[in-house]
Design an enzyme around this catalytic site. Structure first.
Site, PDB file in Angstrom:
ATOM      1  N   CYS A  17     -40.715   7.608 -19.458  1.00  0.00           N
ATOM      2  CA  CYS A  17     -39.356   7.666 -18.577  1.00  0.00           C
ATOM      3  C   CYS A  17     -38.241   7.641 -19.361  1.00  0.00           C
ATOM      4  O   CYS A  17     -37.131   7.773 -18.985  1.00  0.00           O
ATOM      5  CB  CYS A  17     -39.445   5.960 -18.320  1.00  0.00           C
ATOM      6  SG  CYS A  17     -40.783   5.632 -17.182  1.00  0.00           S
ATOM      7  N   HIS A  59     -32.222   4.475 -16.952  1.00  0.00           N
ATOM      8  CA  HIS A  59     -33.525   4.858 -16.508  1.00  0.00           C
ATOM      9  C   HIS A  59     -33.545   3.955 -15.213  1.00  0.00           C
ATOM     10  O   HIS A  59     -33.347   2.753 -15.256  1.00  0.00           O
ATOM     11  CB  HIS A  59     -34.728   4.709 -17.327  1.00  0.00           C
ATOM     12  CG  HIS A  59     -35.989   4.726 -16.611  1.00  0.00           C
ATOM     13  ND1 HIS A  59     -36.372   5.618 -15.559  1.00  0.00           N
ATOM     14  CD2 HIS A  59     -37.059   3.631 -16.704  1.00  0.00           C
ATOM     15  CE1 HIS A  59     -37.649   5.033 -15.141  1.00  0.00           C
ATOM     16  NE2 HIS A  59     -38.079   4.119 -15.805  1.00  0.00           N
ATOM     17  N   ASN A  84     -38.884   4.474  -8.706  1.00  0.00           N
ATOM     18  CA  ASN A  84     -38.920   4.884 -10.161  1.00  0.00           C
ATOM     19  C   ASN A  84     -39.698   6.267 -10.337  1.00  0.00           C
ATOM     20  O   ASN A  84     -40.721   6.228  -9.994  1.00  0.00           O
ATOM     21  CB  ASN A  84     -39.724   3.810 -10.907  1.00  0.00           C
ATOM     22  CG  ASN A  84     -40.064   4.075 -12.470  1.00  0.00           C
ATOM     23  OD1 ASN A  84     -39.873   5.148 -12.784  1.00  0.00           O
ATOM     24  ND2 ASN A  84     -40.316   2.866 -13.264  1.00  0.00           N
TER      25      ASN A  84
END
Length: 327
Positions: free
Chosen positions: A115, A252, A282
């Protein structure tokens, strides 16, 4: 003193057509729209088609960039694809995209920082260009997390979606985008977030599932809400830069509750924070470029504003960048 000679000159994005809502999840696991929104802030996410993969999404994000900015990519000399869901182990997704774009003279590599991948990727592009080794680099954050999501695990399956974002980074010593950075990794904590591959062992211990995302959400949350604020303070204090001067914070998009905690601990207003999780979930390395592009399309980011990007996740790895928006 800022020594960067690299500038972000274009951005593009792509998400698959299929939408998976919270109501859709309530039909396959014990959950509800209210439960998901209250704990994550996610309302829906995009899911790649059966034969649609990371290279397909990344390729379409670049086409979107070219169409919107009229940029020639014939002279691109490097493709960096940030992903941990490549189409195959080899060739790299970057090589596959290079072939589709027909830019034969571009070097290619995949970068896996999970990520934190996109921030690692543009940091690398800045370094390669500033050093004089390259002149024009495409950095693509692309993921098809639906291919490795365990849809029987109600704690993780509700989080993940598919998508891609791309930026073009070019040589420019007069108006560089990159101001400063801070990055790190704590590999000893890696078992809190993993996806097995060829091996089903990590530090000699057998993993729970093969080729599926497994996460200890509580531990990852604790790590992120401590590590990211500390990283931000270290990065900005290093150049005596007041956090109040940050125009936009782009973390993020893991979880809205996590982002709120980070904002509270750093003093950054949620009103100055950009995220993509509400509509896309996500998407790992794609969350930051997707959030940036949503804001660009909405006319929220202005030329000359300062943006604080911060990726964090599997590794456990993190990378923050302070940049000047030059589009």
């Amino acid at each position: 003193m800022n020594q960067s000679k690299a500038k972000i000159t274009a951005i593009g994005s792509y998400v698959p057509e299929k939408v998976m809502t919270n109501e859709d999840f309530s039909k396959i696991v014990e959950t509800s729209d209210e439960w998901i929104v209250s704990r994550t802030g996610i309302k829906e996410r995009r899911i790649a088609a059966e034969h649609e993969y990371t290279s397909d999404l990344g390729y379409k994000a670049v086409l979107n960039l070219v169409e919107r900015y009229g940029k020639s990519i014939d002279d691109v000399d490097m493709l960096i694809v940030c992903t941990f869901t490549p189409d195959v182990a080899t060739p790299s997704s970057a090589a596959i995209i290079q072939a589709k774009l027909e830019i034969r003279h571009a070097d290619t590599l995949d970068l896996n920082a999970a990520c934190a991948g996109f921030t690692y990727g543009i940091h690398m592009a800045n370094a390669l260009i500033t050093s004089g080794l390259h002149k024009k680099i495409l950095v693509i954050g692309s993921e098809t997390l639906s291919k490795i999501t365990d849809y029987e695990d109600r704690t993780t399956c509700i989080l993940f979606g598919d998508g891609a974002g791309a930026v073009l980074v070019e040589y420019d010593e007069h108006e560089p985008s990159f101001i400063t950075h801070y990055m790190g990794s704590e590999g000893e904590k890696s078992k809190n977030l993993y996806c097995s591959g060829i091996s089903n062992l990590l530090f000699g211990e057998e993993l729970e599932h093969k080729q599926r995302i497994v996460q200890n959400g509580r531990e990852v949350y604790r790590w992120a809400v401590t590590t990211v604020p500390e990283g931000i303070r270290t990065m900005l204090n290093g150049i005596n830069y007041p956090i109040e001067n940050v125009d936009w914070f782009v973390p993020h998009s893991a979880n809205l509750r996590m982002i709120e905690s980070i904002c509270e601990r750093t003093g950054i207003s949620l009103d100055r924070t950009l995220y993509s999780l509400e509509d896309y979930g996500n998407t790992s390395s794609a969350t930051i470029p997707l959030a940036l592009d949503l804001a660009v399309k909405a006319g929220r980011i202005k030329q000359g504003e300062h943006l604080l990007l911060y990726g964090f996740g599997g590794g456990l790895t993190h990378c923050g960048l302070l940049i000047k928006w030059t589009l």
